[in-house]
Structures are given as C-alpha cells and as structure tokens.
Scaffold this motif. Structure first.
Motif, mmCIF file in Angstrom:
data_model
loop_
_atom_site.group_PDB
_atom_site.id
_atom_site.type_symbol
_atom_site.label_atom_id
_atom_site.label_comp_id
_atom_site.label_asym_id
_atom_site.label_seq_id
_atom_site.Cartn_x
_atom_site.Cartn_y
_atom_site.Cartn_z
ATOM 1 N N ARG A 16 65.907 12.436 7.519
ATOM 2 C CA ARG A 16 64.786 11.831 7.756
ATOM 3 C C ARG A 16 64.282 11.828 9.284
ATOM 4 N NH1 ARG A 16 67.890 7.892 4.756
ATOM 5 N NH2 ARG A 16 69.032 7.142 6.567
ATOM 6 N N PHE A 19 61.565 14.606 9.568
ATOM 7 C CA PHE A 19 60.716 14.142 8.926
ATOM 8 C C PHE A 19 60.503 14.753 7.426
ATOM 9 C CE2 PHE A 19 59.594 15.625 13.059
ATOM 10 C CZ PHE A 19 59.045 14.385 13.760
ATOM 11 N N GLU A 21 60.533 12.488 4.247
ATOM 12 C CA GLU A 21 60.591 10.847 3.888
ATOM 13 C C GLU A 21 60.992 10.693 2.486
ATOM 14 O OE1 GLU A 21 56.476 9.897 4.735
ATOM 15 O OE2 GLU A 21 56.717 10.065 6.853
#
Length: 199
Positions: A16, A19, A21
């Motif tokens: 996370r 990046f 998600e």
C-alpha cells in the motif's frame, strides 16, 4: 523459516505504501514477496526480514511495483471494455432497437405539431443533463462516504483500478455481471438517458 501473520500484514502495508491500492494485486505481490523471503531465509537464516524485503523490492526496478500495476490495469481495461461492448451489443438486439426507434419517431412526430418544438428539445435535453449530473454527484458523495468508512477500518478491496469507458446505452437488466459486483469505475462513469435508474 516461515513468515508470521504480523509480517504478512507488514507486507500488505508495504504494498500500500508503494501505491498498490487494489487488494487482489496486493495479495499477489505479498505472496510473491513472502515466497522470496522464505526462500532467502532457507539459504541464509541470518538475514533480517527488512533486508530481504528491500532486496526483493529492488528487483522490481526503479519504478517499483508500477510496472506490475500498469500491466494489470491494461489487462483489466481490456476485460471490462469487453464487458461494456457485450452489454451494448445485448442492448441493440432486435426488439429493443425497434422499440427505441419507434419511440423516438413517435415523440418526434408529436413534437413536430408544436410551434416551439426546438425549444422543447433543448429544455428536455437540458433537464435530462441536469438530472444525470445531479445523480452522478449525489452517488459520488455517497461512495466517498462509504469508501472513507472502509478506509478507517478495512483495506480497499476493489478489483479494478482503471478508467473504463462510459456504460452508455447498456441496460442494467441484461448485464452478464450483476451491477453491484461491477468494479467501482464501471459503476461511477456517466450513465446515459437509456438507463436512468441504476441504483
């Protein structure tokens, strides 16, 4: 040596932070990293978890996980574009097209006898546009509240993270995928006048 549950959570947090998600992609990357860490520990148990993690992350190159994310987004874009076009094709089956053409012709015929027909067309189009815009804004605000609640307690579990073309002219009742199970991007795109009540 096996990875503990706390270390698995640390790997999820690591993905996370870099990046990634989307939960399904996070899970694949965590699995890959966990297997690599366990393999390195089998070779050299003296190495720490963080050392191995950083070494494995460096193997992904300068951009980190971005190449993996972009490849997945490309694959999912193709998949969901295919779903959109299948739904459009389903909408344009024989009885629906005939009904739409006849309805449009009858409305046009009825408006031709009215003196201010062009103004009525503009007003109808304007009201329809305002209705769809208001509906989109309201639904967007609702989704943001829901996502905010999820982020406070849970990780994001969406399966798709790319822009998907508008779901124009696709009837909810003919979708091969139930509407609520479609990715957020497919549900949040602008809806057309043929399917004004999605929710």
């Amino acid at each position: 040596m096996k990875i503990s549950a706390a270390q698995i959570e640390q790997l999820y947090a690591f993905t996370r932070q870099h990046f990634v998600e989307y939960y399904d992609l996070q899970t694949e990357l965590v699995d890959h990293l966990a297997n690599a860490i366990e393999a390195k520990w089998a070779e050299n148990p003296a190495l720490s978890f963080d050392e191995i993690l950083n070494a494995e992350f460096k193997k992904f190159g300068v951009f980190g996980f971005m190449n993996v994310v972009e490849k997945r987004q490309g694959a999912l874009t193709r998949k969901y574009n295919k779903i959109v076009w299948e739904n459009c094709r389903d909408f344009f089956e024989f009885p629906k097209v005939v009904f739409a053409v006849i309805s449009f012709y009858l409305i046009s015929l009825g408006l031709q006898s009215i003196e201010y027909a062009s103004e009525i067309y503009v007003v109808i189009f304007g009201l329809l546009t305002l209705f769809l815009l208001a509906k989109t804004i309201i639904e967007s605000l609702r989704r943001r509240k829901k996502i905010q609640k999820k982020r406070n307690g849970f990780s994001k579990k969406s399966s798709c993270g790319m822009a998907v073309p508008c779901r124009f002219l696709c009837c909810r009742y003919n979708c091969s995928v139930p509407f609520r199970k479609m990715p957020k991007q497919l549900r949040t795109t602008t809806h057309c006048f043929m399917d004004p009540v999605h929710f």
